[in-house]
Design a protein around this motif. Structure first.
Motif, mmCIF file in Angstrom:
data_model
loop_
_atom_site.group_PDB
_atom_site.id
_atom_site.type_symbol
_atom_site.label_atom_id
_atom_site.label_comp_id
_atom_site.label_asym_id
_atom_site.label_seq_id
_atom_site.Cartn_x
_atom_site.Cartn_y
_atom_site.Cartn_z
ATOM 1 N N SER A 248 0.817 -1.216 0.000
ATOM 2 C CA SER A 248 0.000 0.000 0.000
ATOM 3 C C SER A 248 0.853 1.271 0.000
ATOM 4 O O SER A 248 0.582 2.219 -0.745
ATOM 5 C CB SER A 248 -0.925 0.013 1.231
ATOM 6 O OG SER A 248 -1.810 -1.072 1.205
ATOM 7 N N TYR A 249 1.898 1.297 0.829
ATOM 8 C CA TYR A 249 2.711 2.511 0.923
ATOM 9 C C TYR A 249 3.522 2.752 -0.342
ATOM 10 O O TYR A 249 3.750 3.911 -0.733
ATOM 11 C CB TYR A 249 3.630 2.445 2.151
ATOM 12 C CG TYR A 249 2.922 2.871 3.419
ATOM 13 C CD1 TYR A 249 2.377 1.919 4.280
ATOM 14 C CD2 TYR A 249 2.779 4.215 3.736
ATOM 15 C CE1 TYR A 249 1.707 2.299 5.428
ATOM 16 C CE2 TYR A 249 2.113 4.607 4.887
ATOM 17 C CZ TYR A 249 1.578 3.658 5.726
ATOM 18 O OH TYR A 249 0.910 4.054 6.852
ATOM 19 N N THR A 250 3.929 1.680 -0.996
ATOM 20 C CA THR A 250 4.656 1.839 -2.256
ATOM 21 C C THR A 250 3.757 2.444 -3.319
ATOM 22 O O THR A 250 4.164 3.363 -4.052
ATOM 23 C CB THR A 250 5.185 0.467 -2.734
ATOM 24 O OG1 THR A 250 6.075 -0.062 -1.753
ATOM 25 C CG2 THR A 250 5.914 0.611 -4.070
ATOM 26 N N ARG A 251 2.514 1.950 -3.407
ATOM 27 C CA ARG A 251 1.583 2.504 -4.379
ATOM 28 C C ARG A 251 1.198 3.941 -4.018
ATOM 29 O O ARG A 251 1.029 4.793 -4.900
ATOM 30 C CB ARG A 251 0.338 1.616 -4.466
ATOM 31 C CG ARG A 251 0.588 0.287 -5.162
ATOM 32 C CD ARG A 251 -0.693 -0.485 -5.399
ATOM 33 N NE ARG A 251 -1.236 -1.036 -4.146
ATOM 34 C CZ ARG A 251 -0.859 -2.191 -3.607
ATOM 35 N NH1 ARG A 251 0.089 -2.919 -4.200
ATOM 36 N NH2 ARG A 251 -1.421 -2.623 -2.494
ATOM 37 N N ALA A 252 1.055 4.226 -2.713
ATOM 38 C CA ALA A 252 0.722 5.587 -2.296
ATOM 39 C C ALA A 252 1.847 6.549 -2.654
ATOM 40 O O ALA A 252 1.590 7.697 -3.047
ATOM 41 C CB ALA A 252 0.450 5.624 -0.793
ATOM 42 N N LEU A 253 3.089 6.104 -2.547
ATOM 43 C CA LEU A 253 4.221 6.961 -2.911
ATOM 44 C C LEU A 253 4.178 7.318 -4.393
ATOM 45 O O LEU A 253 4.472 8.460 -4.777
ATOM 46 C CB LEU A 253 5.536 6.254 -2.578
ATOM 47 C CG LEU A 253 6.817 7.012 -2.930
ATOM 48 C CD1 LEU A 253 6.862 8.375 -2.257
ATOM 49 C CD2 LEU A 253 8.052 6.174 -2.566
ATOM 50 N N THR A 254 3.776 6.364 -5.205
ATOM 51 C CA THR A 254 3.637 6.644 -6.643
ATOM 52 C C THR A 254 2.585 7.719 -6.892
ATOM 53 O O THR A 254 2.791 8.638 -7.696
ATOM 54 C CB THR A 254 3.259 5.360 -7.395
ATOM 55 O OG1 THR A 254 4.284 4.384 -7.219
ATOM 56 C CG2 THR A 254 3.074 5.631 -8.879
ATOM 57 N N THR A 255 1.477 7.617 -6.196
ATOM 58 C CA THR A 255 0.412 8.611 -6.338
ATOM 59 C C THR A 255 0.868 9.981 -5.867
ATOM 60 O O THR A 255 0.644 10.996 -6.540
ATOM 61 C CB THR A 255 -0.833 8.189 -5.529
ATOM 62 O OG1 THR A 255 -1.360 6.972 -6.088
ATOM 63 C CG2 THR A 255 -1.905 9.265 -5.566
ATOM 64 N N ILE A 256 1.521 10.049 -4.714
ATOM 65 C CA ILE A 256 1.990 11.328 -4.172
ATOM 66 C C ILE A 256 2.989 11.979 -5.134
ATOM 67 O O ILE A 256 2.903 13.183 -5.428
ATOM 68 C CB ILE A 256 2.634 11.126 -2.785
ATOM 69 C CG1 ILE A 256 1.568 10.697 -1.773
ATOM 70 C CG2 ILE A 256 3.325 12.404 -2.312
ATOM 71 C CD1 ILE A 256 2.127 10.236 -0.434
ATOM 72 N N SER A 257 3.913 11.188 -5.643
ATOM 73 C CA SER A 257 4.916 11.713 -6.579
ATOM 74 C C SER A 257 4.250 12.270 -7.828
ATOM 75 O O SER A 257 4.620 13.341 -8.331
ATOM 76 C CB SER A 257 5.904 10.607 -6.971
ATOM 77 O OG SER A 257 6.596 10.125 -5.845
ATOM 78 N N SER A 258 3.251 11.558 -8.333
ATOM 79 C CA SER A 258 2.543 11.998 -9.530
ATOM 80 C C SER A 258 1.801 13.303 -9.291
ATOM 81 O O SER A 258 1.851 14.221 -10.128
ATOM 82 C CB SER A 258 1.572 10.903 -9.978
ATOM 83 O OG SER A 258 0.801 11.324 -11.081
ATOM 84 N N ARG A 259 1.140 13.431 -8.153
ATOM 85 C CA ARG A 259 0.375 14.653 -7.846
ATOM 86 C C ARG A 259 1.290 15.838 -7.589
ATOM 87 O O ARG A 259 0.974 16.969 -7.976
ATOM 88 C CB ARG A 259 -0.541 14.412 -6.642
ATOM 89 C CG ARG A 259 -1.666 13.429 -6.889
ATOM 90 C CD ARG A 259 -2.514 13.832 -8.085
ATOM 91 N NE ARG A 259 -3.578 12.878 -8.350
ATOM 92 C CZ ARG A 259 -4.258 12.811 -9.480
ATOM 93 N NH1 ARG A 259 -3.966 13.642 -10.484
ATOM 94 N NH2 ARG A 259 -5.223 11.926 -9.639
ATOM 95 N N LEU A 260 2.419 15.612 -6.950
ATOM 96 C CA LEU A 260 3.350 16.715 -6.708
ATOM 97 C C LEU A 260 3.950 17.219 -8.024
ATOM 98 O O LEU A 260 4.207 18.422 -8.181
ATOM 99 C CB LEU A 260 4.469 16.274 -5.765
ATOM 100 C CG LEU A 260 4.052 16.030 -4.310
ATOM 101 C CD1 LEU A 260 5.253 15.545 -3.486
ATOM 102 C CD2 LEU A 260 3.472 17.293 -3.689
#
Length: 388
Positions: A248-260
């Motif tokens: 979950s945290y790995t996928r969340a990091l991908t989302t955060i990076s994309s939004r930033l």
């Protein structure tokens, strides 16, 4: 000698008192108590069951019967003291004459007169409505910058080996400030399907993909509250723990990076979760407080560090923000906050100098409690961000 007791309703007694006067009471009571029958016969009344009379005890065949005492118990006043009749029923007769003067019809019943009396009691003698105190705002005023940046005794649970002074950090300046040039706050959910106690639960997993009943709904409240203070917010509702919880945290990091990358204006990333614990007996952890008469889920701010070797050189900047939010919330909503939780894990907070994980309530709380907690902590966040 045995007595059979018949209870006359208060309406009938009052009517008789009005028509015939106190003298007639004795005549009425002579018919009230009669011999024969069961002493404990059930009393039937239009308005109530007078079980309290039975509990006081009516005479048995071996007792000496006192008619006057029985009448006093049944009717609720003392025949030897006429003023008790007035005291017993004065509330019923109050303002009957006033009502007659107003509409010419009079009260339809004694109870109508009593209701009118209750209403009139809120008015001045001259007929004007009594001045009511001004209603206090359900929400406290936002604290000032000086209040937010100065604290004494903020609570922290430090799971690391780092020596930190959270009160001193509260007094330090943040390294960023917000503006109105695009989204300033990004709200995400690493464990998107976490839900709350009640019918929202999905079996043993305590999760649901119904976005109106999981932490996404709490995120909606947080975003709406921040937006109401002019703080532009982006809410990403991507599922990171479904269909697979692992990673979950790995996928969340991908989302955060994309939004930033999409919104470089973002200064703060808030990862909204729900805590959880199940006791040996099967009960679930509930963390709540009363805020303005409303049952509210408590909130915990979680800060990650580089204790486990992962790069996170700016974790103290995140802790500064947490300290100020914690202080503002304690000022506005005493008892809302659980101690700040400083952890050895990083939890993706290395992406900005304003990243926090926020646990709103636990698996024993209701969704309504969590939404209240989300709203309150969001107002504390707004107080910090608008007072830089």
């Amino acid at each position: 000698m045995r007595f059979k007791t018949i209870i006359i309703t208060r309406k009938k007694v009052i009517f008789t008192l009005i028509c015939t006067g106190v003298t007639a009471v004795c005549g009425i009571t002579a018919a009230v108590v009669r011999t024969s029958g069961k002493a404990a016969e059930v009393f039937k009344s239009e308005d109530t069951v007078y079980e309290d009379i039975l509990s006081e005890g009516l005479p048995t065949e071996d007792d000496e019967f006192d008619l006057k005492n029985a009448v006093n118990k049944i009717l609720g006043f003392n025949l030897d003291e006429p003023q008790t009749i007035i005291e017993e029923y004065s509330a019923y007769f109050e303002n009957v004459q006033a009502e007659n003067n107003q509409d010419g019809s009079g009260a339809e019943s004694v109870e109508d007169a009593a209701e009118q009396s209750d209403e009139d009691a809120e008015e001045h003698p001259n007929g004007e409505t009594a001045e009511q105190p001004e209603e206090q705002s359900a929400e406290p005023e936002l604290p000032t910058r000086d209040m937010i940046y100065s604290s004494v005794g903020l609570a922290i649970n430090n799971a690391t080996d780092y020596d930190v002074n959270i009160d001193a950090m509260c007094a330090e300046e943040l390294t960023f400030s917000i503006n109105d040039e695009g989204p300033q706050v990004l709200v995400v959910h690493t464990h998107t399907t976490e839900c709350y106690d009640g019918d929202q639960m999905s079996g043993e997993t305590e999760r649901t993909t119904d976005d109106s009943r999981n932490v996404i709904e709490v995120g909606n409240v947080i975003c709406d509250t921040l937006e109401s203070y002019g703080i532009k917010t982006y809410h990403d509702t991507t599922y990171h723990d479904y269909p697979s919880y692992q990673g979950s945290y790995t996928r969340a990091l991908t989302t955060i990076s994309s939004r930033l990358a999409e919104y470089p204006s973002v200064k703060i990333v808030l990862d909204i979760h729900r805590d959880a614990f199940i006791y040996a007996a099967g009960s679930k952890l509930t963390v709540s407080s009363d805020q303005n008469g409303i049952s509210t889920a408590q909130v915990m701010l979680v800060c990650g560090t580089d204790s486990m070797g992962l790069e996170h050189k700016n974790w103290r900047e995140n802790l500064k923000l947490a300290a100020k939010i914690q202080n503002a919330a304690e000022i506005m909503y005493p008892g809302l906050m659980r101690p700040v939780n400083l952890r050895t894990e990083r939890f993706n907070m290395h992406m900005t100098t304003g990243s926090l994980l926020i646990d709103v309530g636990s698996n024993g709380n209701t969704l309504d409690q969590a939404k209240e907690g989300g709203k309150d902590v969001a107002r504390a966040i707004a107080a910090v961000l608008t007072n830089q």
